[in-house]
Structures are given as C-alpha cells and as structure tokens.
Design a protein around this motif. Structure first.
Motif, PDB file in Angstrom:
ATOM      1  N   LYS A  80       0.813  -1.226   0.000  1.00  0.00           N
ATOM      2  CA  LYS A  80       0.000   0.000   0.000  1.00  0.00           C
ATOM      3  C   LYS A  80       0.843   1.272   0.000  1.00  0.00           C
ATOM      4  O   LYS A  80       0.456   2.293   0.566  1.00  0.00           O
ATOM      5  CB  LYS A  80      -0.985   0.002   1.182  1.00  0.00           C
ATOM      6  CG  LYS A  80      -2.049  -1.075   1.062  1.00  0.00           C
ATOM      7  CD  LYS A  80      -3.106  -0.978   2.150  1.00  0.00           C
ATOM      8  CE  LYS A  80      -2.573  -1.430   3.479  1.00  0.00           C
ATOM      9  NZ  LYS A  80      -3.655  -1.587   4.491  1.00  0.00           N
ATOM     10  N   TYR A 340      -1.144  -2.948 -11.889  1.00  0.00           N
ATOM     11  CA  TYR A 340      -2.592  -2.930 -11.684  1.00  0.00           C
ATOM     12  C   TYR A 340      -3.332  -3.757 -12.739  1.00  0.00           C
ATOM     13  O   TYR A 340      -4.291  -4.458 -12.422  1.00  0.00           O
ATOM     14  CB  TYR A 340      -3.104  -1.490 -11.669  1.00  0.00           C
ATOM     15  CG  TYR A 340      -2.868  -0.779 -10.362  1.00  0.00           C
ATOM     16  CD1 TYR A 340      -3.117  -1.412  -9.151  1.00  0.00           C
ATOM     17  CD2 TYR A 340      -2.399   0.529 -10.335  1.00  0.00           C
ATOM     18  CE1 TYR A 340      -2.895  -0.762  -7.945  1.00  0.00           C
ATOM     19  CE2 TYR A 340      -2.194   1.190  -9.139  1.00  0.00           C
ATOM     20  CZ  TYR A 340      -2.440   0.538  -7.942  1.00  0.00           C
ATOM     21  OH  TYR A 340      -2.230   1.182  -6.749  1.00  0.00           O
ATOM     22  N   VAL A 346      -5.870  -2.395  -5.706  1.00  0.00           N
ATOM     23  CA  VAL A 346      -5.676  -0.990  -5.380  1.00  0.00           C
ATOM     24  C   VAL A 346      -5.603  -0.807  -3.868  1.00  0.00           C
ATOM     25  O   VAL A 346      -4.897   0.072  -3.367  1.00  0.00           O
ATOM     26  CB  VAL A 346      -6.833  -0.150  -5.971  1.00  0.00           C
ATOM     27  CG1 VAL A 346      -6.668   1.316  -5.609  1.00  0.00           C
ATOM     28  CG2 VAL A 346      -6.903  -0.319  -7.483  1.00  0.00           C
ATOM     29  N   VAL A 392      -8.509  -1.091 -13.918  1.00  0.00           N
ATOM     30  CA  VAL A 392      -8.641  -0.832 -12.482  1.00  0.00           C
ATOM     31  C   VAL A 392     -10.114  -0.828 -12.069  1.00  0.00           C
ATOM     32  O   VAL A 392     -10.478  -1.386 -11.023  1.00  0.00           O
ATOM     33  CB  VAL A 392      -7.962   0.504 -12.108  1.00  0.00           C
ATOM     34  CG1 VAL A 392      -8.220   0.836 -10.646  1.00  0.00           C
ATOM     35  CG2 VAL A 392      -6.464   0.433 -12.372  1.00  0.00           C
TER      36      VAL A 392
END
Length: 403
Positions: A80, A340, A346, A392
C-alpha cells in the motif's frame, strides 16, 4: 448424502465447468484474454507483421525494462505504498553506467555491479525516509523524481547523449543466447531445448500444486479441465519458443527478466518474507501486533525497488546503446499500470509478479502495435490511459462483488 456430493461434479458438463471456472476467476483470466485480443487485433491490422519473429523479439526487448520495474513496483503496491521516482532513478543509473564505461574506462562487468549498488543506496535513502522519519512514500518518491531528474540532466549536461561502445553491455538488450556450436539445423536448438524444459517445469509445478491442494482438501478443477489448461499453456510456450528459434533464438532480455521473475515469485510464495509482505498489505496493524517488523519489510521493498530500477536503467541504456537526458520519462507510469493491469489490488495485500509480467506485455504490446500502425504518440497515451482505467475499474468492481 456423501454419494450425492461425489456424483455431482461428474454430471456437470465440461462446457458448464469451463464457464463456471471463467466466471469464478474472471479477475485472473481477464488479463490473458486482453493480451490475446490485443495480439489478434494488431496481427490483423498489420497483416501479420505484429507476430513476425523479428517483432516478437523486438517486443520482448522493449518490454524488458518495464517488466523489471513492474516486478519491484508490485511489492510496493502490495504494501500500500507507491514509488514515483523509479523512472528517473532508472534513467540516472543508466547514465552513470554509461559514464563509468566511457569516461572512467571500466569494464561493463565492473560497472554493472557498481550501478546496482548505487540503486541499493538510493533505496536505503528513500526507505529510511519512509520507515524511520515517517515521510509518506508519495511525498518521498515525488521528491525523488525531481531530484533524480535533475541529477540525470546534470550528469549529461556537458556531454549530452553518451554513446556506449561496449559490445557485452549492448548485448544485454540487443543480443541473443548463443546456440550449441557446430550445428546448422535451420533453427536455434538451444532455444528449443529451453522451451521444452520450461514446459516440463510448468507441467510438474502445476501438478505438484494441484496435489498439494487436494492433500489439504482445497477445491480443484476437474481432471479434463486441468489437462486442457496444461495443454493450452504448453502450446503457447512452444509456439513462442519455436517462432524465436526460427529467428535468432532467445533474447538475453528474456533470460534476465525470467531470472528476476523466478527469484521474486519464489520469495513471495515460498518464504516467510513473502508472507510478511502480504500480511502487511492486508492489515499492517494486525501484522505489527503479530510480531512482524513492518519497518524492516517496508525498507526491504524500497531497496528492492531501487535495485530493480537500476537494472531497468541498465537494460534501457543497453537497448538504446546510449544514455540520453530523456531516459526515464514515464517509466513509473508503465510500471504502475502493468502492476494494476496484472491484478494487484488498489487496496493492497493482493498481487502476483507472474501476472504483473502479463500486465507489462499488455502495455508494451499496445505501444508496439500502435507504433507499427503509425498511430500518433498523443493518441497512444489516450489509449493506454483508457485501458488502464478500465482495468482498475474492472478489478474494483469484481472484488466488491466478491465480498
């Protein structure tokens, strides 16, 4: 009751099982479907030029530096965090490599380890700022982007573009593995043998993984579907290998990317460090309470990212056979997009480096195909942006439905 449960899978048709399998794993399969569609489309629009051996080799060499960056970026995104500096870190390290070989007179095999060590130092600097000082990764690496862009320009300010004459260095992204000497079979035998070994390793690995899942009573696909999947994967590997074997063989870029991929795939899936990375990405507070040193793992990820950025800079400089002031422009965007598109969540905590490679191939296939079609660079950015946001959005929607 037990008899009914055992007989139910047998009554399901192969078609229904395949449909159910695709629906259940649509996130994992979508990138492969997208890659196939892109390759079929550009093959059609270029009258087969896209899938010619020369262009496939060119595509592999073009995708090499992006794939290496994307592998490192996957670790960062799982945790993250983000690293916006990798593009110009790669450009700067590539310029340093060129200066060491041309102005300092160092052999390429001495210059390359020095540049990789420089990448490690850069990673330590940025990692310490994030983990010890507490500066957010976005701010740290955004500042790094500006700094290393400036250092790249300062490094090449007096000389401009530096031409690299070292043949060994330039062969990293332009050369091919040599064939077995004394043979003239009309194809590259060593490449073909490597392809066969890859198929054998893939099949044995998949069979072993299936048996392990069965051992712990995890759900597995039926035997016919499993065999069809192995045949499909093996066929793709052998077709690509045969196309390359009929040309000049396997590019060194593919070998380098494969080594990096194997190391990181093993690390993420087979080691305690890999479990720590996924655990921190899933819930860093819970990971810290369970005894994981979150700061050390995060520091490792940033060091790893910068070392891979240095390697990417070496590959890019080797590809161009020169160091240029524009090297690194937009590299970080391709790396993030590749991760991604490859299925990295995400929200963090989820991602596979093997899928990231497919994401890199999707991005670079788009670039390669549009270049062959003569599409203006402005439209290329628009198309890649659209593909990125669709990927995404699709990932976010499918994961929210899965909950």
């Amino acid at each position: 009751m037990e008899k009914t449960i055992k007989k139910e899978p047998e009554k399901r048709s192969l078609g229904k099982e395949l449909t159910g399998l695709v629906k259940a794993n649509i996130r994992d399969y979508m990138m492969y479907i997208a890659l196939i569609i892109i390759m079929v489309f550009f093959s059609w629009k270029t009258n087969g030029g896209f899938i010619q051996a020369r262009n496939i080799s060119n595509l592999i060499n073009q995708a090499g530096y992006v794939a290496v960056l994307a592998i490192g970026m996957t670790l960062i995104l799982i945790l993250k965090h983000i690293d916006l500096s990798v593009g110009y870190v790669a450009g700067f390290c590539g310029a340093v490599a060129a200066i060491l070989m041309t102005q300092a007179g160092l052999n390429e095999w001495v210059a390359i380890p020095i540049v990789l060590l420089l990448g490690l130092v850069i990673g330590l600097y940025q990692g310490v700022l994030v983990t010890r000082v507490g500066v957010p990764a976005f701010v740290t690496t955004l500042a790094g982007m500006f700094m290393f862009r400036g250092l790249l320009n300062l490094t090449l300010q007096k000389t401009g573009t530096i031409i690299v004459p070292n043949k060994g260095f330039n062969a990293l992204s332009n050369g091919f593995i040599p064939d077995i000497p004394g043979l003239d079979l009309g194809f590259h035998l060593l490449t073909l043998l490597i392809g066969i070994v890859m198929v054998i390793l893939t099949v044995t690995t998949q069979i072993k993984a299936r048996k392990n899942r069965q051992k712990y009573n995890f759900k597995v696909t039926s035997t016919p579907v499993f065999i069809c999947g192995l045949i499909f994967i093996s066929a793709i590997i052998l077709v690509i290998i045969w196309v390359l074997a009929k040309y000049s063989g396997l590019p060194w870029t593919a070998v380098i990317v494969a080594i990096v991929l194997l190391i990181y795939n093993h690390m993420l899936n087979k080691t305690r460090l890999g479990r720590y990375i996924y655990g921190i990405g899933g819930n860093d507070q819970a990971a810290e309470l369970s005894g994981i040193d979150v700061k050390k793992v995060t520091l490792f990820a940033f060091c790893s990212m910068s070392v891979l950025a240095a390697l990417a800079g070496i590959l890019y400089t080797s590809r161009l056979q020169s160091a240029t002031p524009t090297a690194g422009l937009g590299f970080e965007l391709d790396a993030i997009a590749s991760s991604y598109i490859g299925g990295t969540a995400v929200s963090g905590g989820i991602g596979k480096v093997t899928n990231t490679i497919i994401g890199a191939l999707v991005i670079m296939s788009l670039t390669n195909g549009m270049n062959l079609m003569g599409v203006d660079i402005s439209y290329q950015y628009v198309v890649k942006g659209v593909i990125f946001i669709i990927a995404v959005a699709f990932d976010v929607r499918t994961r929210s439905k899965g909950r």
